[in-house]
Design a protein around this motif. Structure first.
Motif, PDB file in Angstrom:
ATOM      1  N   LEU A 161      36.871  26.212  40.859  1.00  0.00           N
ATOM      2  CA  LEU A 161      37.125  26.978  42.078  1.00  0.00           C
ATOM      3  C   LEU A 161      36.662  26.223  43.322  1.00  0.00           C
ATOM      4  O   LEU A 161      37.458  25.887  44.184  1.00  0.00           O
ATOM      5  N   TYR A 162      35.380  25.921  43.404  1.00  0.00           N
ATOM      6  CA  TYR A 162      34.854  25.315  44.628  1.00  0.00           C
ATOM      7  C   TYR A 162      35.406  23.909  44.874  1.00  0.00           C
ATOM      8  O   TYR A 162      35.617  23.513  46.018  1.00  0.00           O
ATOM      9  N   GLY A 163      35.636  23.146  43.819  1.00  0.00           N
ATOM     10  CA  GLY A 163      36.245  21.822  44.000  1.00  0.00           C
ATOM     11  C   GLY A 163      37.625  21.921  44.608  1.00  0.00           C
ATOM     12  O   GLY A 163      37.994  21.161  45.504  1.00  0.00           O
ATOM     13  N   ALA A 164      38.382  22.894  44.129  1.00  0.00           N
ATOM     14  CA  ALA A 164      39.739  23.087  44.658  1.00  0.00           C
ATOM     15  C   ALA A 164      39.723  23.637  46.076  1.00  0.00           C
ATOM     16  O   ALA A 164      40.611  23.343  46.876  1.00  0.00           O
ATOM     17  N   ILE A 165      38.716  24.400  46.414  1.00  0.00           N
ATOM     18  CA  ILE A 165      38.611  24.930  47.774  1.00  0.00           C
ATOM     19  C   ILE A 165      38.215  23.817  48.746  1.00  0.00           C
ATOM     20  O   ILE A 165      38.650  23.789  49.887  1.00  0.00           O
ATOM     21  N   ALA A 166      37.409  22.869  48.277  1.00  0.00           N
ATOM     22  CA  ALA A 166      36.973  21.769  49.146  1.00  0.00           C
ATOM     23  C   ALA A 166      38.123  20.826  49.489  1.00  0.00           C
ATOM     24  O   ALA A 166      38.179  20.288  50.592  1.00  0.00           O
ATOM     25  N   ALA A 167      39.053  20.638  48.574  1.00  0.00           N
ATOM     26  CA  ALA A 167      40.127  19.657  48.755  1.00  0.00           C
ATOM     27  C   ALA A 167      40.984  19.862  50.004  1.00  0.00           C
ATOM     28  O   ALA A 167      41.269  18.890  50.714  1.00  0.00           O
ATOM     29  N   PRO A 168      41.432  21.068  50.320  1.00  0.00           N
ATOM     30  CA  PRO A 168      42.332  21.192  51.481  1.00  0.00           C
ATOM     31  C   PRO A 168      41.667  20.875  52.809  1.00  0.00           C
ATOM     32  O   PRO A 168      42.348  20.547  53.770  1.00  0.00           O
ATOM     33  N   ARG A 169      40.351  20.931  52.867  1.00  0.00           N
ATOM     34  CA  ARG A 169      39.680  20.569  54.122  1.00  0.00           C
ATOM     35  C   ARG A 169      39.979  19.113  54.493  1.00  0.00           C
ATOM     36  O   ARG A 169      39.941  18.751  55.654  1.00  0.00           O
ATOM     37  N   ALA A 170      40.293  18.290  53.505  1.00  0.00           N
ATOM     38  CA  ALA A 170      40.589  16.886  53.756  1.00  0.00           C
ATOM     39  C   ALA A 170      42.039  16.652  54.174  1.00  0.00           C
ATOM     40  O   ALA A 170      42.317  15.693  54.879  1.00  0.00           O
ATOM     41  N   VAL A 171      42.958  17.509  53.749  1.00  0.00           N
ATOM     42  CA  VAL A 171      44.380  17.236  53.995  1.00  0.00           C
ATOM     43  C   VAL A 171      45.058  18.221  54.948  1.00  0.00           C
ATOM     44  O   VAL A 171      46.065  17.864  55.560  1.00  0.00           O
ATOM     45  N   LEU A 172      44.543  19.419  55.078  1.00  0.00           N
ATOM     46  CA  LEU A 172      45.224  20.405  55.923  1.00  0.00           C
ATOM     47  C   LEU A 172      45.327  20.003  57.387  1.00  0.00           C
ATOM     48  O   LEU A 172      46.363  20.275  58.010  1.00  0.00           O
ATOM     49  N   PRO A 173      44.320  19.369  57.979  1.00  0.00           N
ATOM     50  CA  PRO A 173      44.492  19.009  59.395  1.00  0.00           C
ATOM     51  C   PRO A 173      45.723  18.131  59.634  1.00  0.00           C
ATOM     52  O   PRO A 173      46.488  18.379  60.569  1.00  0.00           O
ATOM     53  N   ALA A 174      45.931  17.133  58.796  1.00  0.00           N
ATOM     54  CA  ALA A 174      47.098  16.255  58.973  1.00  0.00           C
ATOM     55  C   ALA A 174      48.390  17.003  58.676  1.00  0.00           C
ATOM     56  O   ALA A 174      49.404  16.790  59.346  1.00  0.00           O
ATOM     57  N   MET A 175      48.374  17.867  57.682  1.00  0.00           N
ATOM     58  CA  MET A 175      49.567  18.659  57.361  1.00  0.00           C
ATOM     59  C   MET A 175      49.915  19.594  58.510  1.00  0.00           C
ATOM     60  O   MET A 175      51.077  19.718  58.885  1.00  0.00           O
ATOM     61  N   ARG A 176      48.905  20.243  59.078  1.00  0.00           N
ATOM     62  CA  ARG A 176      49.167  21.155  60.199  1.00  0.00           C
ATOM     63  C   ARG A 176      49.714  20.378  61.394  1.00  0.00           C
ATOM     64  O   ARG A 176      50.615  20.835  62.079  1.00  0.00           O
ATOM     65  N   GLU A 177      49.151  19.204  61.632  1.00  0.00           N
ATOM     66  CA  GLU A 177      49.628  18.378  62.740  1.00  0.00           C
ATOM     67  C   GLU A 177      51.084  17.977  62.533  1.00  0.00           C
ATOM     68  O   GLU A 177      51.887  17.976  63.472  1.00  0.00           O
ATOM     69  N   ALA A 178      51.441  17.668  61.283  1.00  0.00           N
ATOM     70  CA  ALA A 178      52.817  17.282  60.965  1.00  0.00           C
ATOM     71  C   ALA A 178      53.744  18.489  60.871  1.00  0.00           C
ATOM     72  O   ALA A 178      54.965  18.350  60.906  1.00  0.00           O
ATOM     73  N   GLY A 179      53.165  19.678  60.709  1.00  0.00           N
ATOM     74  CA  GLY A 179      53.981  20.883  60.566  1.00  0.00           C
ATOM     75  C   GLY A 179      54.671  20.972  59.222  1.00  0.00           C
ATOM     76  O   GLY A 179      55.677  21.668  59.077  1.00  0.00           O
ATOM     77  N   ALA A 180      54.135  20.265  58.215  1.00  0.00           N
ATOM     78  CA  ALA A 180      54.746  20.278  56.887  1.00  0.00           C
ATOM     79  C   ALA A 180      53.722  19.861  55.839  1.00  0.00           C
ATOM     80  O   ALA A 180      52.759  19.164  56.141  1.00  0.00           O
TER      81      ALA A 180
END
Length: 147
Positions: free
Chosen positions: A5-24
């Motif tokens: 659970l916690y490992g999977a929750i930690a992962a998006p903190r690394a990739v979501l900013p770039a995804m949000r910036e790209a809008g995809a």
């Protein structure tokens, strides 16, 4: 819980900013079918898997209208040959054959480990929100959707 659970929750903190910036983008979470149909023999795993599945559904809702989605796939076989007796098993190659075309050169995030997630505000809303500056977004991550 730390790993599933916690490992999977930690992962998006690394990739979501770039995804949000790209809008995809789509963080894809996988775990066992026990997240949908628990079995007594794997009850401890099933609880963490169900928790992750529900968290991903919440994250997906928080990301609405951003162009980014979150998805969960429950895999109904044990991956590898060392599973419990009576549980269906398959190799990773049998489940998802490799094309051998991806050679990622992504930068490894220095934060966002399972221990970072324990005790943190891990609500889907907190994880989905944009970070304060573009400097906090990791760079050099491959665009798997384009491959």
């Amino acid at each position: 819980m730390d790993l599933l659970l916690y490992g999977a929750i930690a992962a998006p903190r690394a990739v979501l900013p770039a995804m949000r910036e790209a809008g995809a983008g789509t963080p894809l979470y996988t775990n066992g079918a026990g997240s949908l149909a628990p079995t007594p023999m794997l009850g401890n795993l099933n609880a963490a898997q169900a928790a992750l599945r529900n968290w991903v559904i919440g994250l997906h809702k928080e990301l609405a209208d951003t162009g980014v989605q979150a998805a969960h796939a429950a895999i109904g076989v044990w991956i590898g040959t060392d599973g419990p007796p009576g549980v269906p098993a398959a190799s990773a190659e049998e489940i998802a054959p490799s094309t051998g075309t991806c050679t990622p050169s992504a930068t490894k995030p220095s934060a966002s480990t399972p221990s970072d997630a324990v005790g943190a505000n891990n609500s889907p809303k907190a994880v989905a929100r944009p970070l304060g500056s573009a400097a906090e977004s990791p760079r050099g991550c491959p665009d798997y959707a384009a491959q």
